[in-house]
Design an enzyme around this catalytic site. Structure first.
Site, short mmCIF file in Angstrom:
data_model
loop_
_atom_site.label_atom_id
_atom_site.label_comp_id
_atom_site.label_asym_id
_atom_site.label_seq_id
_atom_site.Cartn_x
_atom_site.Cartn_y
_atom_site.Cartn_z
CE1 TYR A 49 -12.85 3.67 -7.81
CE2 TYR A 49 -15.21 3.75 -8.26
CZ TYR A 49 -14.12 3.16 -7.63
OH TYR A 49 -14.32 2.06 -6.81
CE1 TYR A 93 -1.03 -7.29 -19.22
CE2 TYR A 93 0.11 -9.18 -18.26
CZ TYR A 93 0.13 -7.88 -18.75
OH TYR A 93 1.31 -7.18 -18.77
N GLY A 99 -5.55 4.84 2.60
CA GLY A 99 -5.61 3.90 3.73
C GLY A 99 -4.40 4.14 4.61
CG ASP A 157 -2.17 0.78 1.05
OD1 ASP A 157 -3.25 0.18 1.05
OD2 ASP A 157 -2.09 2.02 0.89
N1 LIG Z 1 -15.77 -0.07 -0.69
C1 LIG Z 1 -16.60 -0.20 -1.69
O1 LIG Z 1 -17.81 -0.05 -1.53
C2 LIG Z 1 -16.09 -0.55 -3.07
C3 LIG Z 1 -17.03 -0.72 -4.10
C4 LIG Z 1 -16.56 -1.03 -5.37
C5 LIG Z 1 -15.21 -1.23 -5.60
N2 LIG Z 1 -14.32 -1.07 -4.58
C6 LIG Z 1 -12.89 -1.24 -4.90
O2 LIG Z 1 -12.22 -1.92 -3.86
C7 LIG Z 1 -10.91 -1.38 -3.68
C8 LIG Z 1 -10.71 -0.93 -2.25
O3 LIG Z 1 -11.69 0.06 -1.90
P1 LIG Z 1 -11.79 0.60 -0.40
O4 LIG Z 1 -13.18 0.97 -0.16
O5 LIG Z 1 -11.13 -0.36 0.52
O6 LIG Z 1 -10.93 1.95 -0.52
P2 LIG Z 1 -9.72 2.50 0.38
O7 LIG Z 1 -9.45 3.87 -0.11
O8 LIG Z 1 -10.01 2.30 1.82
O9 LIG Z 1 -8.54 1.52 -0.01
C9 LIG Z 1 -7.76 1.65 -1.17
C10 LIG Z 1 -6.29 1.45 -0.79
O10 LIG Z 1 -5.49 1.54 -1.98
C11 LIG Z 1 -4.30 2.26 -1.63
N3 LIG Z 1 -3.70 2.83 -2.85
C12 LIG Z 1 -4.21 3.79 -3.65
N4 LIG Z 1 -3.37 4.04 -4.67
C13 LIG Z 1 -2.31 3.21 -4.51
C14 LIG Z 1 -1.10 2.99 -5.23
N5 LIG Z 1 -0.80 3.69 -6.33
N6 LIG Z 1 -0.23 2.03 -4.79
C15 LIG Z 1 -0.52 1.31 -3.67
N7 LIG Z 1 -1.64 1.48 -2.94
C16 LIG Z 1 -2.52 2.42 -3.35
C17 LIG Z 1 -4.79 3.31 -0.65
O11 LIG Z 1 -3.75 3.87 0.13
C18 LIG Z 1 -5.78 2.52 0.18
O12 LIG Z 1 -5.18 1.90 1.31
C19 LIG Z 1 -10.76 -0.24 -4.70
O13 LIG Z 1 -10.09 -0.72 -5.85
C20 LIG Z 1 -12.19 0.11 -5.03
O14 LIG Z 1 -12.31 0.62 -6.33
C21 LIG Z 1 -14.73 -0.72 -3.32
#
Ligand SMILES: NC(=O)c1ccc[n+]([C@@H]2O[C@H](COP(=O)([O-])OP(=O)(O)OC[C@H]3O[C@@H](n4cnc5c(N)ncnc54)[C@H](O)[C@@H]3O)[C@@H](O)[C@H]2O)c1
Length: 319
Positions: A145, A159, A36, A31
């Site tokens: 997004y 892929y 996060g 991360d």
């Molecule tokens: N929570 C939801 O309802 C939901 C719904 C649909 C999709 N998602 C997908 O699930 C995933 C996680 O979502 P979440 O709600 O836990 O969000 P979140 O923001 O809590 O977690 C995302 C994490 O990705 C990390 N991150 C961002 N860019 C990065 C990079 N370049 N390199 C390494 N780490 C990086 C952030 O620091 C963070 O810890 C995302 O891909 C999101 O699109 C979540």
């Protein structure tokens, strides 16, 4: 089993790391801490087999030793976050996904992409089936997004076909639970925070727009069922119980015992009017469906927020 979870210190990623460790896997949590942070996985630090690596997936990435599974979850996910970090969001969805897929290919690991219901945009088909192509504005504010995730789906599919990588795509619908940030701008944390602090609850538009909300434990079970399968997807992971924003705000206010007034503010551009997954495919191919009712999931989330906001208040008083 040795797994890499990108975005592992985020909301969903931290639960995935936890569940994988419980199932006896070794976990590398990668991360950049953009949205996060280490706090989400601090309770896992002493567990055998857990490693936290601070690294930006869009830069050079290297993971030593074998990997059997790559769960690619790195990406800002709340609208407030991806509007604050538009280029970072596009970079991690494109370059980051390329790097994560490259790693999976190099290691011969299964790869699972966290896609989203947002690929359906403001949908013209309801409920949304995986066969629906979506209605996305490519130059609207949310496109950073939505289009990043659509590109990531395309790259993952390429892929699979051109490189023979074992890939799967999950389209995750709105998920909530403990560890969401009180100020992340998503509806549930906002309504809970406002209810618990007695502030007015701010509903966007007239509150008639709908969402289908899934408790985090259910979502994580669905994702891991996909990880264990060899199914390419895409497959919807969500709870088909649909509520209007007004119903959701009222329910949260009642569950917290709050007397916050309900107010209405402008609705953001391109905000979807309806959202509900058709989960037939997940049931057929993964034997999965959401089990936790909204009231139960919200109660657990509210309890966590109560403690979290209490701790924040103590901290503020101490400063
Ligand atoms: N929570 C939801 O309802 C939901 C719904 C649909 C999709 N998602 C997908 O699930 C995933 C996680 O979502 P979440 O709600 O836990 O969000 P979140 O923001 O809590 O977690 C995302 C994490 O990705 C990390 N991150 C961002 N860019 C990065 C990079 N370049 N390199 C390494 N780490 C990086 C952030 O620091 C963070 O810890 C995302 O891909 C999101 O699109 C979540």
């Amino acid at each position: 089993m040795r797994a890499l979870v990108t975005g592992g210190a985020g909301f969903l990623g931290s639960y995935l790391c936890e569940r994988l460790l419980e199932e006896g896997a070794e976990v590398v949590c990668m991360d950049s801490f953009l949205t996060g942070g280490p706090r989400n996985v601090e309770h896992l630090m002493e567990r055998p087999g857990f490693r936290l690596v601070e690294s930006d997936l869009t830069g050079f990435v290297h993971v030593p030793d074998r990997l059997d599974l790559v769960l690619h979850f790195a990406s800002a996910a709340s609208p407030a976050d991806y509007l604050r970090y538009p280029i970072e969001t596009l970079r991690v969805g494109s370059v980051g996904t390329l790097h994560a897929l490259g790693l999976a290919r190099e290691k011969g690991a299964r790869f699972v992409l966290a896609s989203t219901s947002e690929v359906y945009g403001d949908p013209l088909e309801h409920p949304q089936k995986e066969t629906y192509w979506g209605n996305v504005n490519p130059v609207g504010p949310r496109s950073v997004y939505d289009e990043a995730k659509r590109f990531a789906e395309s790259l993952t599919t390429a892929y699979r076909h051109a490189r023979g990588t074992d890939t799967g795509i999950v389209r995750i619908f709105n998920t909530y639970g403990p560890r969401m940030r009180p100020f992340d701008g998503r509806a549930i944390p906002t309504f809970i925070r406002q209810s618990l602090t007695g502030e007015p609850i701010t509903i966007t538009g007239d509150g008639s727009q709908t969402r289908s909300i899934c408790y985090v434990e259910d979502t994580v079970s669905g994702i891991l069922a996909m990880a264990r399968s060899d199914f390419a997807g895409p497959v919807n992971i969500g709870n088909p119980d649909e509520v209007t924003m007004l119903e959701l705000a009222t329910l949260i206010r009642d569950l917290t015992g709050s007397s916050s007034e309900i107010t209405f503010v402008d609705r953001p551009a391109d905000d979807p009017k309806v959202r509900r997954p058709d989960t037939t495919l997940a049931a057929e191919r993964l034997g999965w469906r959401a089990l936790v009712p909204a009231e139960e999931g919200l109660r657990r989330t509210i309890e966590w927020f109560r403690a979290e906001l209490g701790a924040l208040e103590l901290l503020e008083r101490a400063i």
